[in-house]
Design an enzyme around this catalytic site. Structure first.
Site, PDB file in Angstrom:
ATOM      1  N   ARG A 142      27.059 100.195  30.631  1.00  0.00           N
ATOM      2  CA  ARG A 142      26.013 101.279  30.781  1.00  0.00           C
ATOM      3  C   ARG A 142      25.475 101.349  32.111  1.00  0.00           C
ATOM      4  O   ARG A 142      25.101 102.545  32.345  1.00  0.00           O
ATOM      5  CB  ARG A 142      24.945 100.230  30.214  1.00  0.00           C
ATOM      6  CG  ARG A 142      23.535 100.718  29.925  1.00  0.00           C
ATOM      7  CD  ARG A 142      22.788  99.706  28.926  1.00  0.00           C
ATOM      8  NE  ARG A 142      21.352  99.948  29.036  1.00  0.00           N
ATOM      9  CZ  ARG A 142      20.588 100.852  28.246  1.00  0.00           C
ATOM     10  NH1 ARG A 142      21.178 101.729  27.458  1.00  0.00           N
ATOM     11  NH2 ARG A 142      19.305 101.226  28.303  1.00  0.00           N
TER      12      ARG A 142
ATOM     13  N   LYS B 146      15.364  99.158  21.787  1.00  0.00           N
ATOM     14  CA  LYS B 146      14.211  98.065  21.667  1.00  0.00           C
ATOM     15  C   LYS B 146      13.215  98.354  21.403  1.00  0.00           C
ATOM     16  O   LYS B 146      12.550  99.799  21.670  1.00  0.00           O
ATOM     17  CB  LYS B 146      14.304  97.561  23.267  1.00  0.00           C
ATOM     18  CG  LYS B 146      15.383  96.851  23.720  1.00  0.00           C
ATOM     19  CD  LYS B 146      15.004  96.376  25.278  1.00  0.00           C
ATOM     20  CE  LYS B 146      16.344  95.610  25.585  1.00  0.00           C
ATOM     21  NZ  LYS B 146      15.910  94.975  27.085  1.00  0.00           N
TER      22      LYS B 146
ATOM     23  N   ARG C 206      23.502 100.009  24.803  1.00  0.00           N
ATOM     24  CA  ARG C 206      23.727  98.440  24.944  1.00  0.00           C
ATOM     25  C   ARG C 206      24.297  98.174  23.913  1.00  0.00           C
ATOM     26  O   ARG C 206      24.694  98.821  22.823  1.00  0.00           O
ATOM     27  CB  ARG C 206      22.257  97.803  24.759  1.00  0.00           C
ATOM     28  CG  ARG C 206      21.169  98.323  25.603  1.00  0.00           C
ATOM     29  CD  ARG C 206      19.613  97.797  25.197  1.00  0.00           C
ATOM     30  NE  ARG C 206      18.708  98.173  26.070  1.00  0.00           N
ATOM     31  CZ  ARG C 206      17.961  99.279  25.897  1.00  0.00           C
ATOM     32  NH1 ARG C 206      18.002 100.117  24.705  1.00  0.00           N
ATOM     33  NH2 ARG C 206      16.909  99.639  26.745  1.00  0.00           N
TER      34      ARG C 206
ATOM     35  N   HIS D 188      14.798 104.073  27.929  1.00  0.00           N
ATOM     36  CA  HIS D 188      14.057 103.071  28.752  1.00  0.00           C
ATOM     37  C   HIS D 188      12.444 103.717  28.519  1.00  0.00           C
ATOM     38  O   HIS D 188      12.449 104.885  28.592  1.00  0.00           O
ATOM     39  CB  HIS D 188      14.385 103.142  30.384  1.00  0.00           C
ATOM     40  CG  HIS D 188      15.335 102.380  30.873  1.00  0.00           C
ATOM     41  ND1 HIS D 188      16.218 102.633  31.727  1.00  0.00           N
ATOM     42  CD2 HIS D 188      16.091 101.371  29.941  1.00  0.00           C
ATOM     43  CE1 HIS D 188      17.247 101.906  31.786  1.00  0.00           C
ATOM     44  NE2 HIS D 188      17.216 101.174  30.789  1.00  0.00           N
TER      45      HIS D 188
ATOM     46  N   HIS E  80      27.775  95.226  29.904  1.00  0.00           N
ATOM     47  CA  HIS E  80      26.596  95.982  30.266  1.00  0.00           C
ATOM     48  C   HIS E  80      27.008  96.732  31.631  1.00  0.00           C
ATOM     49  O   HIS E  80      26.038  97.737  31.783  1.00  0.00           O
ATOM     50  CB  HIS E  80      25.456  94.982  30.691  1.00  0.00           C
ATOM     51  CG  HIS E  80      24.089  95.390  30.303  1.00  0.00           C
ATOM     52  ND1 HIS E  80      23.565  95.998  28.994  1.00  0.00           N
ATOM     53  CD2 HIS E  80      22.847  95.593  31.170  1.00  0.00           C
ATOM     54  CE1 HIS E  80      22.251  96.396  29.118  1.00  0.00           C
ATOM     55  NE2 HIS E  80      21.921  96.115  30.497  1.00  0.00           N
TER      56      HIS E  80
ATOM     57  N   TYR F 185      18.829 100.685  37.203  1.00  0.00           N
ATOM     58  CA  TYR F 185      20.277 100.850  36.739  1.00  0.00           C
ATOM     59  C   TYR F 185      21.021 101.786  37.480  1.00  0.00           C
ATOM     60  O   TYR F 185      22.340 101.775  37.300  1.00  0.00           O
ATOM     61  CB  TYR F 185      20.190 101.224  35.216  1.00  0.00           C
ATOM     62  CG  TYR F 185      19.845 100.352  34.162  1.00  0.00           C
ATOM     63  CD1 TYR F 185      20.771  99.963  33.171  1.00  0.00           C
ATOM     64  CD2 TYR F 185      18.843  99.522  34.296  1.00  0.00           C
ATOM     65  CE1 TYR F 185      20.684  99.054  32.178  1.00  0.00           C
ATOM     66  CE2 TYR F 185      18.621  98.180  33.344  1.00  0.00           C
ATOM     67  CZ  TYR F 185      19.441  98.468  32.212  1.00  0.00           C
ATOM     68  OH  TYR F 185      19.290  97.356  31.367  1.00  0.00           O
TER      69      TYR F 185
END
Length: 308
Positions: free
Chosen positions: A257, A178, A154, A280, A254, A289
């Site tokens: 990615r 994250k 990211r 993820h 993005h 994705y």
């Protein structure tokens, strides 16, 4: 009896300290909840601002709030986000025993159209990475986009990298994603070469850094003042490079990615491995994705199915 305003503060502390969400995510939660609190206090509570008891909030208030957002012509995607925020907030409040039941539970989510993320083709990706551009720091731009495509990071993760996070000898980078989850991601020779060519320019730029940059670590990607390059600046640099390559300007950072994941999948990479590389928590997120075109699906079917 806790007030709605104090409960919002408590929830924001919870998602920041215990769930370890990013400051941007915490701010988004707080902003959505403050908007709901303002609506409730103006339309229903008839009490001084900030003193509404949380226990007074009911399903009617939540329904009315969502209806007001709908009248304000918010998209279904935005409505779904607001409802998700309220569900999470009231679920936390129930767990903390501030209220007995969740007033947002059972409310149907607005229908959100499923859209596939846009991935670039391999020729377009090569055009982007090979574009001749006369930027202020062309070595940095080449290194940045080679690195983003090579790792699938990211832009916020790339912006947060320090020089010490990169192992140039092993071509590995330590990434904090994250939820403050760490992962190790490899990168290829092209990205490694581009990074090494960028390092002298980076060192020269870092010497320009002022006192306000002290204590911020040693960022890998820096701006012309020697400070940390931000995600917004990365997006601006990409738009300029897209113009130089003659590619559509609407391609976002993005998209690199998405492209990273899709190209790996098309080359036969395991979906679980791609999940790990992307960072993820759920495989279902990885599936969003990655996508294959119909021709590729037919080819896989012909090669793999015994009755094809």
């Amino acid at each position: 009896m806790i007030s709605l305003s104090r409960a919002i503060d408590g929830f924001a502390s919870y998602v920041a300290d215990e769930r370890r969400f990013s400051p941007r995510t915490v701010l988004a939660y707080r902003t959505d909840l403050k908007r709901f609190a303002s609506f409730w206090e103006e339309e229903f509570a008839n009490v001084p601002a900030g003193r509404t008891p949380l226990s007074k909030v009911d399903t009617l208030a939540v329904r009315s709030y969502l209806a007001s957002l709908h009248r304000g012509r918010l998209s279904n995607r935005s409505l779904a986000r607001h409802l998700s925020t309220l569900r999470s907030f009231f679920r936390w409040a129930c767990r903390e025993e501030h209220i007995e039941k969740n007033p947002a539970r059972g409310l149907p989510s607005p229908r959100v159209p499923k859209t596939l993320p846009r991935a670039m083709t391999l020729p377009d990706t090569e055009r982007l990475l090979g574009a001749d551009e006369e930027g202020l720091v062309p070595e940095r731009e080449r290194a940045l986009f080679e690195f983003l495509y090579a790792t699938g990071l990211r832009v916020s993760e790339a912006a947060g990298l320090d020089l010490e996070d990169v192992d140039f000898a092993s071509r590995l980078v330590r990434v904090t994603g994250k939820g403050s989850r760490e992962r190790i991601v490899p990168f290829g020779e092209a990205a490694g070469e581009a990074l090494r060519e960028y390092l002298p320019s980076r060192a020269a730029l870092r010497r320009r850094a002022g006192d306000d940059e002290a204590g911020t670590g040693e960022p890998l990607f820096v701006n012309v003042r020697g400070g940390r390059l931000t995600p917004r600046s990365m997006a601006r640099l990409l738009k300029r490079r897209l113009r130089a390559a003659g590619l559509p300007a609407e391609i976002s950072p993005h998209a690199l990615r998405h492209t990273f994941a899709t190209h790996l999948l098309e080359a036969g990479a395991d979906l679980r491995a791609i999940q790990e590389l992307l960072g993820h928590a759920s495989l279902s997120t990885t599936q969003k994705y990655t996508h294959l075109d119909a021709a590729r699906l037919r080819e896989v079917y012909r090669n793999a199915h015994p009755k094809a």
